[in-house]
Design an enzyme around this catalytic site. Structure first.
Site, short mmCIF file in Angstrom:
data_model
loop_
_atom_site.label_atom_id
_atom_site.label_comp_id
_atom_site.label_asym_id
_atom_site.label_seq_id
_atom_site.Cartn_x
_atom_site.Cartn_y
_atom_site.Cartn_z
N HIS A 70 0.83 -1.21 0.00
CA HIS A 70 0.00 0.00 0.00
C HIS A 70 0.86 1.25 0.00
O HIS A 70 2.05 1.19 0.33
CB HIS A 70 -0.89 0.00 1.25
CG HIS A 70 -0.08 0.05 2.51
ND1 HIS A 70 0.41 -1.10 3.11
CD2 HIS A 70 0.36 1.08 3.25
CE1 HIS A 70 1.11 -0.76 4.18
NE2 HIS A 70 1.11 0.56 4.29
N HIS A 150 5.20 6.55 -1.49
CA HIS A 150 5.96 5.33 -1.75
C HIS A 150 5.17 4.10 -1.33
O HIS A 150 4.17 4.22 -0.60
CB HIS A 150 7.26 5.35 -0.93
CG HIS A 150 6.97 5.22 0.53
ND1 HIS A 150 6.55 6.29 1.30
CD2 HIS A 150 6.96 4.14 1.36
CE1 HIS A 150 6.32 5.88 2.53
NE2 HIS A 150 6.55 4.58 2.61
P1 A2P Z 1 4.95 2.95 5.27
O1 A2P Z 1 3.80 3.75 4.77
O2 A2P Z 1 6.25 3.57 4.97
O3 A2P Z 1 4.94 1.54 4.77
P2 A2P Z 1 2.79 0.21 11.55
O4 A2P Z 1 2.70 -1.20 11.05
O5 A2P Z 1 4.17 0.60 12.01
O6 A2P Z 1 1.72 0.55 12.52
O7 A2P Z 1 2.55 1.12 10.27
C1 A2P Z 1 1.44 0.95 9.45
C2 A2P Z 1 1.68 1.73 8.16
O8 A2P Z 1 1.72 3.12 8.42
C3 A2P Z 1 2.97 1.39 7.46
O9 A2P Z 1 2.67 1.27 6.11
C4 A2P Z 1 3.90 2.53 7.78
O10 A2P Z 1 4.90 2.90 6.88
C5 A2P Z 1 2.95 3.67 8.02
N1 A2P Z 1 3.46 4.50 9.11
C6 A2P Z 1 3.80 4.12 10.36
N2 A2P Z 1 4.16 5.18 11.12
C7 A2P Z 1 4.06 6.27 10.32
C8 A2P Z 1 4.29 7.66 10.49
N3 A2P Z 1 4.72 8.16 11.65
N4 A2P Z 1 4.08 8.46 9.43
C9 A2P Z 1 3.66 7.97 8.25
N5 A2P Z 1 3.43 6.68 8.02
C10 A2P Z 1 3.61 5.83 9.03
#
Ligand code: A2P
Length: 219
Positions: A70, A150
């Site tokens: 995603h 991304h």
């Molecule tokens: P990404 O979008 O780079 O893949 P988690 O499993 O750590 O709870 O994260 C769930 C999703 O949200 C993941 O896809 C992750 O990264 C994104 N994510 C986690 N923390 C943040 C943040 N502080 N800011 C933006 N995206 C985040």
């Protein structure tokens, strides 16, 4: 009328649909495999904690892969993150929710921490992009809106997914300052560039299109 108020998800984003997800995982797999065998890569393994000229299996190195591929727009942590309620209430978000979108992937990249795909958002898709997404993680720099967009393809042990977008901004910062990257020829349908500190980017000669649905993930 419902009894509960609307729930804010863990995060909002575009979720890649099954068939395109399988293809994207395969593309990522091929890229990691080919890069692992690529001579110039094998000559620069110190940043990965390996001795140069040895082989590093990037598929194993990026052993953690997301359950659903995603592109996150807004991380909300169920409303705990600043601005997430406001984001959830945005007109564009309400209108776009559960709609189909085609995302365009222009590059694949690898750093000692993460592997990811760079997403180029359309004007329409940018209406779903939070104003402060780039500033949030790199407050001192200025980026065009959407630069952080991304898809995380994999992370090294002990690295959080959120790092992928930060790594992408690092690449863009180096691109903005111009010059340092090294053109090392063609692999996997694109041109491979080495930047610095173990940062590699494959600029695809043809963009990859993936079908997605904009939605919330509740965990
Ligand atoms: P990404 O979008 O780079 O893949 P988690 O499993 O750590 O709870 O994260 C769930 C999703 O949200 C993941 O896809 C992750 O990264 C994104 N994510 C986690 N923390 C943040 C943040 N502080 N800011 C933006 N995206 C985040």
């Amino acid at each position: 009328p419902t009894l509960e108020k609307e729930l804010v998800p863990l995060y909002f984003g575009w979720f890649v649909m099954k068939r395109d997800e399988d293809t994207l995982r395969k593309t990522s797999h091929d890229f990691l495999e080919q890069l692992s065998n690529f001579k110039p890569f094998r000559k620069r393994l110190q940043e990965y904690g390996y001795e140069d000229k040895h082989k590093l299996d990037l598929l194993k190195y990026f052993g953690k892969t997301p359950n659903i591929l995603h592109c996150t727009t807004k991380y909300c942590d169920y409303g705990k993150v600043a601005g997430s309620e406001e984001y959830a209430k945005m007109e564009a978000v309400k209108k776009g929710y559960s709609k189909a979108y085609i995302l365009h992937i222009t590059a694949l990249f690898v750093t000692p921490r993460t592997a990811g795909a760079r997403v180029e958002l359309t004007e329409e898709q940018l209406t779903l992009w939070p104003q402060d997404a780039e500033k949030e993680v790199m407050p001192k720099d200025t980026f065009p809106k959407g630069s952080r967009a991304h898809i995380t393809l994999g992370t090294a042990a002990d690295v959080q997914d959120v790092q992928t977008g930060i790594d992408l901004l690092e690449f863009i910062k180096l691109q903005q300052s111009g010059g340092e990257k090294e053109d090392l020829g063609e692999i996997c349908g694109g041109k491979i560039y080495y930047y610095e500190n173990g940062m590699w980017m494959l600029n695809l000669s043809r963009k990859i299109e993936v079908k997605t649905i904009f939605s919330g993930y509740y965990g």
